[in-house]
Design a protein around this motif. Structure first.
Motif, mmCIF file in Angstrom:
data_model
loop_
_atom_site.group_PDB
_atom_site.id
_atom_site.type_symbol
_atom_site.label_atom_id
_atom_site.label_comp_id
_atom_site.label_asym_id
_atom_site.label_seq_id
_atom_site.Cartn_x
_atom_site.Cartn_y
_atom_site.Cartn_z
ATOM 1 N N THR A 32 4.707 -5.740 -7.022
ATOM 2 C CA THR A 32 6.094 -5.758 -7.473
ATOM 3 C C THR A 32 6.711 -7.126 -7.218
ATOM 4 O O THR A 32 6.296 -7.871 -6.336
ATOM 5 N N ASP A 58 6.224 -3.948 -12.573
ATOM 6 C CA ASP A 58 5.504 -3.262 -11.496
ATOM 7 C C ASP A 58 4.144 -2.769 -11.977
ATOM 8 O O ASP A 58 3.999 -2.281 -13.098
ATOM 9 N N ASP A 115 11.598 3.782 -5.985
ATOM 10 C CA ASP A 115 11.510 5.248 -5.917
ATOM 11 C C ASP A 115 12.895 5.888 -5.868
ATOM 12 O O ASP A 115 13.144 6.914 -6.498
ATOM 13 N N TYR A 126 0.882 -0.294 -10.678
ATOM 14 C CA TYR A 126 0.327 0.684 -9.739
ATOM 15 C C TYR A 126 -1.191 0.666 -9.909
ATOM 16 O O TYR A 126 -1.707 0.969 -10.980
ATOM 17 N N ASN A 168 0.879 -1.172 0.000
ATOM 18 C CA ASN A 168 0.000 0.000 0.000
ATOM 19 C C ASN A 168 0.915 1.221 0.000
ATOM 20 O O ASN A 168 1.610 1.489 0.983
ATOM 21 N N LYS A 169 0.942 1.946 -1.120
ATOM 22 C CA LYS A 169 1.888 3.051 -1.266
ATOM 23 C C LYS A 169 1.704 4.118 -0.199
ATOM 24 O O LYS A 169 2.667 4.770 0.222
ATOM 25 N N PHE A 192 10.220 -1.897 -2.946
ATOM 26 C CA PHE A 192 9.351 -0.776 -3.307
ATOM 27 C C PHE A 192 10.077 0.555 -3.148
ATOM 28 O O PHE A 192 10.069 1.403 -4.049
ATOM 29 N N ASP A 197 -6.279 4.950 -2.046
ATOM 30 C CA ASP A 197 -4.978 4.322 -1.856
ATOM 31 C C ASP A 197 -4.516 3.713 -3.174
ATOM 32 O O ASP A 197 -5.329 3.363 -4.036
ATOM 33 N N THR A 198 -3.219 3.574 -3.320
ATOM 34 C CA THR A 198 -2.661 2.910 -4.501
ATOM 35 C C THR A 198 -1.892 1.679 -4.054
ATOM 36 O O THR A 198 -1.002 1.769 -3.203
ATOM 37 N N VAL A 256 0.749 -1.233 -4.954
ATOM 38 C CA VAL A 256 1.850 -1.479 -5.878
ATOM 39 C C VAL A 256 2.165 -2.969 -5.845
ATOM 40 O O VAL A 256 2.445 -3.532 -4.786
ATOM 41 N N PRO A 279 -4.644 2.069 -8.393
ATOM 42 C CA PRO A 279 -5.433 2.923 -7.492
ATOM 43 C C PRO A 279 -6.777 2.271 -7.171
ATOM 44 O O PRO A 279 -7.419 1.685 -8.045
#
Length: 240
Positions: free
Chosen positions: A61, A67, A227, A69, A33-34, A223, A56-57, A59, A71
Motif C-alpha cells: 500500500t 493496493d 479496512d 493483496y 503482513n495482514k 492499512f 499469509d497475505t 498487502v 497471498p
C-alpha cells in the motif's frame, strides 16, 4: 489440491521481494503482513524483507500505488522471493515539518525528564489533587462541611475528564490530517467529502488504529484505515 506444505503450520521466514512498475523499482511502498500486522517498507532499490509463511497475505500500500493483496503460496515460500508489479497513483502523503527539535525542553525552559501537561491535563490534575487532599483531611478528623465541596469537585472532575478525552481526540484527528491529504480520502479510500470528518472520528474509536498512530507506524495506520473505510461506507449506505 492443497499440498502437504499448505496444510501444515509453517514457520515464518524472512521472505524477500521487490516492488516494480514496469521496469522501474519503487521506493517507500509499505508492506504489511495482514495476519501478523508486521510492517516494512521498500528501500531505494525497491526491495523489502518481511516475516511470512504459506497462507499469509502481504498487502502493498502507498499513496503512489493501488493496493495489492498478495497471498503467499508454497512455491513462493520455498523460493524465498517474490516480485510484485504495481500500478502507480499520483497523490502523496503530506510532508510532516519538524521545527529542528526546538521546544521548551530543548531551550532549557522545562528540565529534561519533567512531565509536561496539556491545558486539560493540568485542570484535571489540579482538581484530583485537591480532591485527594480534602479526602485526606476528612479521614484525619476534618469538618464534614467539606462534603458539598467534594461533591462539586467530583462533578467537575467528571467534566474535566470528558474535556481531556475531547482534547486527545482532537490531537488524533490532527495527526490523521497531517498524514493524509483530502485526495487520499477521496481517491484512495472513496470516502465522500461530506463524510470525511465523521470517518476520522470513526477511525479514532478503533484501539488498533490509535495504537498505530501512537507508535507512528504510518504503514499500519494506512492499512487499518483501508479496512475501516469499507466498514464506514457500509454504515453510510445503510443510513442513506
Amino acid at each position: 489440491m492443497t499440498t502437504q506444505m499448505e496444510s501444515q503450520e509453517m514457520p515464518r521466514i524472512a521472505l524477500k521481494g521487490s516492488v516494480m512498475v514496469q521496469d522501474d523499482v519503487l521506493e517507500g511502498v509499505d508492506v504489511v503482513n495482514k495476519k501478523t500486522k508486521e510492517t516494512t517498507r521498500t528501500n531505494a532499490q525497491g526491495n523489502f524483507s518481511i516475516l511470512a509463511a504459506v497462507g499469509d497475505t502481504l498487502v502493498f500500500t502507498g499513496l503512489q500505488i493501488k493496493d495489492i493483496y498478495f497471498p503467499i503460496s508454497a512455491q513462493q515460500f520455498l523460493q524465498g522471493f517474490i516480485s510484485v508489479q504495481a500500478n502507480l497513483r499520483s497523490y502523496q502523503l503530506k510532508e510532516v515539518v519538524v521545527q529542528n527539535g526546538i521546544n521548551a525542553r530543548a531551550l532549557g525552559i522545562i528540565p529534561k525528564g519533567q512531565k509536561t501537561y496539556t491545558p486539560a491535563e493540568r485542570k484535571l490534575y489540579t482538581a484530583t489533587d485537591l480532591n485527594a487532599s480534602l479526602n485526606a483531611g476528612s479521614m484525619a478528623g476534618g469538618s464534614v462541611s467539606v462534603d458539598p465541596l467534594l461533591n462539586w469537585i467530583s462533578g467537575r472532575t467528571k467534566m474535566l475528564k470528558k474535556e481531556l478525552n475531547a482534547e486527545k481526540n482532537q490531537f488524533y484527528i490532527l495527526q490523521i490530517e497531517n498524514l493524509f491529504t483530502p485526495e487520499y480520502f477521496d481517491t484512495k479510500l472513496k470516502i465522500p467529502v461530506l463524510y470525511v470528518k465523521g470517518f476520522e472520528y470513526y477511525c479514532i474509536e478503533n484501539d488498533s488504529f490509535i495504537a498505530a498512530l501512537k507508535s507512528k507506524n504510518v504503514a499500519l495506520a494506512a492499512f487499518l484505515m483501508g479496512d475501516l473505510a469499507l466498514k464506514y461506507k457500509e454504515i453510510i449506505a445503510r443510513e442513506n
